[in-house]
Design a protein around this motif. Sequence first.
Motif, PDB file in Angstrom:
ATOM      1  N   MET A   1      58.212  74.304  88.391  1.00  0.00           N
ATOM      2  CA  MET A   1      57.965  72.925  88.775  1.00  0.00           C
ATOM      3  C   MET A   1      59.101  72.486  89.698  1.00  0.00           C
ATOM      4  SD  MET A   1      57.367  69.506  86.437  1.00  0.00           S
ATOM      5  CE  MET A   1      56.110  70.203  85.427  1.00  0.00           C
ATOM      6  N   SER A   2      58.747  71.760  90.737  1.00  0.00           N
ATOM      7  CA  SER A   2      59.735  71.336  91.717  1.00  0.00           C
ATOM      8  C   SER A   2      60.588  70.175  91.197  1.00  0.00           C
ATOM      9  CB  SER A   2      59.036  70.907  93.009  1.00  0.00           C
ATOM     10  OG  SER A   2      58.362  69.689  92.809  1.00  0.00           O
ATOM     11  N   GLY A   3      61.694  69.967  91.868  1.00  0.00           N
ATOM     12  CA  GLY A   3      62.577  68.861  91.504  1.00  0.00           C
ATOM     13  C   GLY A   3      61.903  67.506  91.672  1.00  0.00           C
ATOM     14  N   ALA A   4      61.035  67.404  92.679  1.00  0.00           N
ATOM     15  CA  ALA A   4      60.333  66.143  92.911  1.00  0.00           C
ATOM     16  C   ALA A   4      59.410  65.804  91.748  1.00  0.00           C
ATOM     17  CB  ALA A   4      59.532  66.226  94.210  1.00  0.00           C
ATOM     18  N   LEU A   5      58.695  66.792  91.247  1.00  0.00           N
ATOM     19  CA  LEU A   5      57.795  66.530  90.121  1.00  0.00           C
ATOM     20  C   LEU A   5      58.554  66.273  88.824  1.00  0.00           C
ATOM     21  CD1 LEU A   5      54.846  68.991  90.792  1.00  0.00           C
ATOM     22  CD2 LEU A   5      54.994  66.547  91.256  1.00  0.00           C
ATOM     23  N   ILE A   6      59.687  66.935  88.652  1.00  0.00           N
ATOM     24  CA  ILE A   6      60.519  66.655  87.477  1.00  0.00           C
ATOM     25  C   ILE A   6      61.039  65.220  87.550  1.00  0.00           C
ATOM     26  CG2 ILE A   6      62.701  67.228  86.328  1.00  0.00           C
ATOM     27  CD1 ILE A   6      62.120  70.170  87.093  1.00  0.00           C
ATOM     28  N   ALA A   7      61.479  64.796  88.728  1.00  0.00           N
ATOM     29  CA  ALA A   7      61.943  63.415  88.896  1.00  0.00           C
ATOM     30  C   ALA A   7      60.819  62.428  88.629  1.00  0.00           C
ATOM     31  CB  ALA A   7      62.507  63.215  90.301  1.00  0.00           C
ATOM     32  N   ALA A   8      59.611  62.750  89.091  1.00  0.00           N
ATOM     33  CA  ALA A   8      58.470  61.872  88.854  1.00  0.00           C
ATOM     34  C   ALA A   8      58.141  61.780  87.373  1.00  0.00           C
ATOM     35  CB  ALA A   8      57.258  62.376  89.636  1.00  0.00           C
ATOM     36  N   CYS A   9      58.201  62.899  86.674  1.00  0.00           N
ATOM     37  CA  CYS A   9      57.945  62.882  85.222  1.00  0.00           C
ATOM     38  C   CYS A   9      59.000  62.059  84.493  1.00  0.00           C
ATOM     39  CB  CYS A   9      57.910  64.307  84.665  1.00  0.00           C
ATOM     40  SG  CYS A   9      56.476  65.257  85.187  1.00  0.00           S
ATOM     41  N   LEU A  10      60.257  62.204  84.884  1.00  0.00           N
ATOM     42  CA  LEU A  10      61.315  61.402  84.271  1.00  0.00           C
ATOM     43  C   LEU A  10      61.134  59.922  84.581  1.00  0.00           C
ATOM     44  CD1 LEU A  10      64.401  63.712  84.900  1.00  0.00           C
ATOM     45  CD2 LEU A  10      63.219  63.291  82.724  1.00  0.00           C
ATOM     46  N   TRP A  11      60.691  59.612  85.801  1.00  0.00           N
ATOM     47  CA  TRP A  11      60.426  58.225  86.174  1.00  0.00           C
ATOM     48  C   TRP A  11      59.320  57.639  85.303  1.00  0.00           C
ATOM     49  CZ3 TRP A  11      56.463  55.195  87.689  1.00  0.00           C
ATOM     50  CH2 TRP A  11      56.778  53.969  88.258  1.00  0.00           C
ATOM     51  N   VAL A  12      58.259  58.401  85.087  1.00  0.00           N
ATOM     52  CA  VAL A  12      57.147  57.934  84.246  1.00  0.00           C
ATOM     53  C   VAL A  12      57.610  57.711  82.813  1.00  0.00           C
ATOM     54  CG1 VAL A  12      54.928  58.611  83.235  1.00  0.00           C
ATOM     55  CG2 VAL A  12      55.325  58.901  85.673  1.00  0.00           C
ATOM     56  N   LEU A  13      58.401  58.630  82.280  1.00  0.00           N
ATOM     57  CA  LEU A  13      58.924  58.446  80.919  1.00  0.00           C
ATOM     58  C   LEU A  13      59.810  57.207  80.830  1.00  0.00           C
ATOM     59  CD1 LEU A  13      59.740  62.125  79.936  1.00  0.00           C
ATOM     60  CD2 LEU A  13      57.886  60.695  79.059  1.00  0.00           C
ATOM     61  N   ALA A  14      60.660  57.001  81.831  1.00  0.00           N
ATOM     62  CA  ALA A  14      61.516  55.811  81.839  1.00  0.00           C
ATOM     63  C   ALA A  14      60.680  54.537  81.925  1.00  0.00           C
ATOM     64  CB  ALA A  14      62.502  55.879  82.999  1.00  0.00           C
TER      65      ALA A  14
END
Length: 89
Positions: A1-14
């Motif tokens: 998984m790319s860094g962009a998608l990991i950041a997006a997942c963390l954004w959604v969790l936040a």
Amino acid sequence: MSGALIAACLWVLAATLVALLPMRWQFAPGLVLLVAAPGVIVWIGIAHGALVAVLGMAAFVSMFRNPLRYLWRRARGDAARLPLRARRE
């Protein structure tokens, strides 16, 4: 998984955690998330293409529809009403 998608997942969790807070405590972290979202969406677009960025934008608008409506009304000069939940607290 790319860094962009990991950041997006963390954004959604936040964003989900912020939504669980009482309304009076949501303003500051919600504003940070609102400002950070376009950067994450652009990052997703660069890494995965425009279609995935459009899907990310749709998810963002879905999650932040009330604050975006409020800001849109304020920008147009209309009387901006707070959601019922915010008026009760």
